[in-house]
Write a protein that holds these residues in place. Sequence first.
Motif, PDB file in Angstrom:
ATOM      1  N   TRP A 139      11.400   6.049   6.923  1.00 44.51           N
ATOM      2  CA  TRP A 139      10.563   6.117   5.724  1.00 44.51           C
ATOM      3  C   TRP A 139      11.261   5.492   4.533  1.00 44.51           C
ATOM      4  O   TRP A 139      10.650   4.845   3.699  1.00 44.51           O
ATOM      5  CB  TRP A 139      10.209   7.578   5.422  1.00 44.51           C
ATOM      6  CG  TRP A 139       9.246   7.733   4.284  1.00 44.51           C
ATOM      7  CD1 TRP A 139       9.529   7.663   2.954  1.00 44.51           C
ATOM      8  CD2 TRP A 139       7.840   7.960   4.387  1.00 44.51           C
ATOM      9  NE1 TRP A 139       8.396   7.836   2.210  1.00 44.51           N
ATOM     10  CE2 TRP A 139       7.338   8.028   3.068  1.00 44.51           C
ATOM     11  CE3 TRP A 139       6.963   8.132   5.456  1.00 44.51           C
ATOM     12  CZ2 TRP A 139       5.995   8.257   2.804  1.00 44.51           C
ATOM     13  CZ3 TRP A 139       5.626   8.359   5.181  1.00 44.51           C
ATOM     14  CH2 TRP A 139       5.154   8.411   3.875  1.00 44.51           C
ATOM     15  N   GLY A 140      12.586   5.681   4.469  1.00 46.95           N
ATOM     16  CA  GLY A 140      13.331   5.216   3.310  1.00 46.95           C
ATOM     17  C   GLY A 140      13.451   6.325   2.277  1.00 46.95           C
ATOM     18  O   GLY A 140      12.807   7.372   2.373  1.00 46.95           O
ATOM     19  N   ARG A 168      12.431  11.722  16.255  1.00 50.46           N
ATOM     20  CA  ARG A 168      12.247  10.856  17.426  1.00 50.46           C
ATOM     21  C   ARG A 168      10.768  10.638  17.712  1.00 50.46           C
ATOM     22  O   ARG A 168      10.344   9.538  18.067  1.00 50.46           O
ATOM     23  CB  ARG A 168      12.926  11.477  18.655  1.00 50.46           C
ATOM     24  CG  ARG A 168      14.432  11.349  18.658  1.00 50.46           C
ATOM     25  CD  ARG A 168      14.999  11.521  20.067  1.00 50.46           C
ATOM     26  NE  ARG A 168      14.602  12.781  20.673  1.00 50.46           N
ATOM     27  CZ  ARG A 168      15.273  13.913  20.540  1.00 50.46           C
ATOM     28  NH1 ARG A 168      16.374  13.951  19.804  1.00 50.46           N
ATOM     29  NH2 ARG A 168      14.864  15.020  21.131  1.00 50.46           N
ATOM     30  N   LEU A 169       9.971  11.687  17.546  1.00 49.84           N
ATOM     31  CA  LEU A 169       8.534  11.573  17.774  1.00 49.84           C
ATOM     32  C   LEU A 169       7.893  10.612  16.780  1.00 49.84           C
ATOM     33  O   LEU A 169       7.062   9.766  17.152  1.00 49.84           O
ATOM     34  CB  LEU A 169       7.889  12.955  17.660  1.00 49.84           C
ATOM     35  CG  LEU A 169       6.384  13.046  17.932  1.00 49.84           C
ATOM     36  CD1 LEU A 169       6.081  12.654  19.375  1.00 49.84           C
ATOM     37  CD2 LEU A 169       5.893  14.454  17.655  1.00 49.84           C
ATOM     38  N   LEU A 170       8.281  10.715  15.496  1.00 54.24           N
ATOM     39  CA  LEU A 170       7.734   9.810  14.478  1.00 54.24           C
ATOM     40  C   LEU A 170       8.148   8.364  14.746  1.00 54.24           C
ATOM     41  O   LEU A 170       7.360   7.436  14.551  1.00 54.24           O
ATOM     42  CB  LEU A 170       8.209  10.253  13.088  1.00 54.24           C
ATOM     43  CG  LEU A 170       7.678  11.603  12.600  1.00 54.24           C
ATOM     44  CD1 LEU A 170       8.334  11.981  11.279  1.00 54.24           C
ATOM     45  CD2 LEU A 170       6.168  11.573  12.451  1.00 54.24           C
ATOM     46  N   MET A 204       0.846  -1.186   0.000  1.00 56.51           N
ATOM     47  CA  MET A 204       0.000   0.000   0.000  1.00 56.51           C
ATOM     48  C   MET A 204       0.884   1.240   0.000  1.00 56.51           C
ATOM     49  O   MET A 204       1.775   1.395   0.814  1.00 56.51           O
ATOM     50  CB  MET A 204      -0.876  -0.001   1.248  1.00 56.51           C
ATOM     51  CG  MET A 204      -1.776   1.190   1.384  1.00 56.51           C
ATOM     52  SD  MET A 204      -2.751   1.040   2.891  1.00 56.51           S
ATOM     53  CE  MET A 204      -1.471   0.975   4.128  1.00 56.51           C
ATOM     54  N   THR A 205       0.599   2.096  -0.949  1.00 55.60           N
ATOM     55  CA  THR A 205       1.358   3.322  -1.025  1.00 55.60           C
ATOM     56  C   THR A 205       0.646   4.427  -0.264  1.00 55.60           C
ATOM     57  O   THR A 205      -0.567   4.442  -0.138  1.00 55.60           O
ATOM     58  CB  THR A 205       1.543   3.751  -2.477  1.00 55.60           C
ATOM     59  OG1 THR A 205       0.253   3.916  -3.059  1.00 55.60           O
ATOM     60  CG2 THR A 205       2.335   2.705  -3.249  1.00 55.60           C
ATOM     61  N   VAL A 206       1.422   5.376   0.228  1.00 48.86           N
ATOM     62  CA  VAL A 206       0.881   6.507   0.968  1.00 48.86           C
ATOM     63  C   VAL A 206       1.006   7.750   0.105  1.00 48.86           C
ATOM     64  O   VAL A 206       2.079   8.057  -0.422  1.00 48.86           O
ATOM     65  CB  VAL A 206       1.652   6.702   2.293  1.00 48.86           C
ATOM     66  CG1 VAL A 206       1.122   7.904   3.042  1.00 48.86           C
ATOM     67  CG2 VAL A 206       1.538   5.431   3.143  1.00 48.86           C
ATOM     68  N   ALA A 207      -0.100   8.475  -0.069  1.00 48.12           N
ATOM     69  CA  ALA A 207      -0.060   9.713  -0.850  1.00 48.12           C
ATOM     70  C   ALA A 207       0.732  10.756  -0.079  1.00 48.12           C
ATOM     71  O   ALA A 207       0.474  10.991   1.102  1.00 48.12           O
ATOM     72  CB  ALA A 207      -1.480  10.195  -1.129  1.00 48.12           C
ATOM     73  N   ILE A 208       1.689  11.390  -0.741  1.00 52.14           N
ATOM     74  CA  ILE A 208       2.542  12.362  -0.054  1.00 52.14           C
ATOM     75  C   ILE A 208       2.429  13.751  -0.682  1.00 52.14           C
ATOM     76  O   ILE A 208       3.247  14.623  -0.383  1.00 52.14           O
ATOM     77  CB  ILE A 208       4.019  11.913  -0.060  1.00 52.14           C
ATOM     78  CG1 ILE A 208       4.548  11.819  -1.500  1.00 52.14           C
ATOM     79  CG2 ILE A 208       4.182  10.592   0.670  1.00 52.14           C
ATOM     80  CD1 ILE A 208       6.053  11.644  -1.551  1.00 52.14           C
ATOM     81  N   GLU A 251      13.153  13.719   2.944  1.00 52.47           N
ATOM     82  CA  GLU A 251      13.841  12.632   3.636  1.00 52.47           C
ATOM     83  C   GLU A 251      14.403  13.094   4.981  1.00 52.47           C
ATOM     84  O   GLU A 251      14.407  12.332   5.959  1.00 52.47           O
ATOM     85  CB  GLU A 251      14.949  12.078   2.743  1.00 52.47           C
ATOM     86  CG  GLU A 251      14.399  11.344   1.525  1.00 52.47           C
ATOM     87  CD  GLU A 251      15.476  10.973   0.509  1.00 52.47           C
ATOM     88  OE1 GLU A 251      15.142  10.266  -0.448  1.00 52.47           O
ATOM     89  OE2 GLU A 251      16.640  11.401   0.697  1.00 52.47           O
ATOM     90  N   ALA A 252      14.867  14.352   5.050  1.00 53.09           N
ATOM     91  CA  ALA A 252      15.357  14.877   6.325  1.00 53.09           C
ATOM     92  C   ALA A 252      14.215  15.081   7.311  1.00 53.09           C
ATOM     93  O   ALA A 252      14.378  14.883   8.515  1.00 53.09           O
ATOM     94  CB  ALA A 252      16.087  16.201   6.088  1.00 53.09           C
TER      95      ALA A 252
END
Length: 212
Positions: free
Chosen positions: A35-36, A147-149, A1-5, A28-29
Amino acid sequence: MTVAIQHAVLALLARGPSHGYQLKGAFEAAVGPQWGPLNIGHLYQILDRLSRDGLVVAERQPQPVKPDRLVYEITVDGRAELDRWLSEPSPRSGGFRDDFFLKVTSAARSGAAQTVRLVLANQRGHLMRELRNLDGSRRQADDPVVRLLLSAAIRHVEADLAFVDDAEAALLADDGATLAGLAAAASGRNGVPGRSAADRQASEPGAARAAG
């Protein structure tokens, strides 16, 4: 499943105009290593879609040596769409259409306790490894948002582990009675007479070798 970004891209552009590789690095940062990498081709597809929808505009900037560069900027409509997205709650992605949920369903309705144990044990091992990796990444992260994520990801994995425990208690704690009922019901719906618990046990992998 892909996530819309696409909304995350709008949020990055709300800080100011950027070109594709700047957006890739900023994304990415922002989300951290769990996430990759973001595929640059996929990012340009998103930017093209946002442009067609009038949410961003692109300006071609010539460069002395390299090919011309497209710089993207959010529009008024894009900011309105970003505000709408941020103001709404997020539903669970994909609902309960989950691969592991389907495995548990299939294993349970087979009536084979050994199959259920295998599915649950494999998933528990996978989740424990994922939990260790996430915890290690969280300890090494300097960015408080990252860290929160990672903490949120850990809580999701812990919830998945709790579901494995719940499935084990619900399906395996009564010496096969629940599995027998599920298999009989499934066989009845398919127009096939239900098998006895002894038949199911005999059909499980390794049963023939044990009997011999």
